[in-house]
Design a protein around this motif. Structure first.
Motif, mmCIF file in Angstrom:
data_model
loop_
_atom_site.group_PDB
_atom_site.id
_atom_site.type_symbol
_atom_site.label_atom_id
_atom_site.label_comp_id
_atom_site.label_asym_id
_atom_site.label_seq_id
_atom_site.Cartn_x
_atom_site.Cartn_y
_atom_site.Cartn_z
ATOM 1 N N ARG A 44 34.227 -21.807 25.035
ATOM 2 C CA ARG A 44 35.111 -22.785 24.378
ATOM 3 C C ARG A 44 36.451 -22.894 25.097
ATOM 4 N N ARG A 45 36.837 -21.851 25.821
ATOM 5 C CA ARG A 45 38.077 -21.874 26.603
ATOM 6 C C ARG A 45 37.828 -22.386 28.023
ATOM 7 N N TYR A 74 30.499 -17.240 23.618
ATOM 8 C CA TYR A 74 30.795 -18.529 22.991
ATOM 9 C C TYR A 74 32.294 -18.811 23.016
ATOM 10 N N ARG A 75 33.095 -17.813 22.652
ATOM 11 C CA ARG A 75 34.549 -18.011 22.623
ATOM 12 C C ARG A 75 35.115 -18.231 24.017
ATOM 13 N N LEU A 125 32.842 -8.006 17.611
ATOM 14 C CA LEU A 125 32.149 -9.196 18.086
ATOM 15 C C LEU A 125 30.970 -8.807 18.962
ATOM 16 N N ARG A 175 28.837 -13.855 20.784
ATOM 17 C CA ARG A 175 30.037 -14.451 20.179
ATOM 18 C C ARG A 175 31.186 -14.482 21.191
ATOM 19 N N ILE A 176 31.319 -13.425 21.963
ATOM 20 C CA ILE A 176 32.354 -13.382 23.002
ATOM 21 C C ILE A 176 32.081 -14.472 24.036
ATOM 22 N N TYR A 187 41.147 -14.384 29.788
ATOM 23 C CA TYR A 187 40.648 -14.978 28.549
ATOM 24 C C TYR A 187 39.890 -13.953 27.710
ATOM 25 N N VAL A 227 40.412 -12.948 23.747
ATOM 26 C CA VAL A 227 39.338 -12.891 22.755
ATOM 27 C C VAL A 227 39.290 -11.511 22.099
#
Length: 113
Positions: free
Chosen positions: A52-53, A48-49, A41, A45-46, A83, A87
């Motif tokens: 989202r959390r 973003y993830r 990743l 992208r990390i 978190y 991920v």
């Protein structure tokens, strides 16, 4: 199974072993960088993830952590590690333990639950 697929699997297993070894020995930045690479990743992208959390972490911060320019120290950053471990699919507490070891074995600030 083709030779190319076998080589990809070997690389994946090798990357997994490297990450496991680095999570056991550190240092934090090297282990984090290896886990990011093994997961495949990018930092965006990390980010973003994590977002989202409900965990906002800047790209600069992620970059600084993986390069060793700085380490997570504040309670919010330490909470974000939990978190980030999810991920990156590393064992819970693995990155936090490395920070404690690098902190002279002293306990790192308690992570909020």
């Amino acid at each position: 199974m083709t030779g190319q697929r076998t080589q990809q699997m070997d690389r994946g297993q090798s990357a997994t072993r490297e990450v496991e070894s680095l999570l056991a020995t550190g240092p934090f930045a090297v282990a984090l960088r290896a886990a990011i690479r093994a997961r495949g990743l990018g930092l965006e992208r990390i980010q973003y993830r994590l977002r989202r959390r409900g965990v906002p972490v800047s790209l600069a911060t992620l970059s600084h952590w993986q390069s060793g320019r700085c380490r997570p120290e504040r309670p919010g950053s330490l909470a974000a590690l939990r978190y980030l471990e999810e991920v990156l699919e590393v064992p819970p507490g693995a990155l936090l333990r490395l920070l404690a070891v690098e902190n002279g074995g002293q306990r790192v600030t308690q992570v909020p639950q």
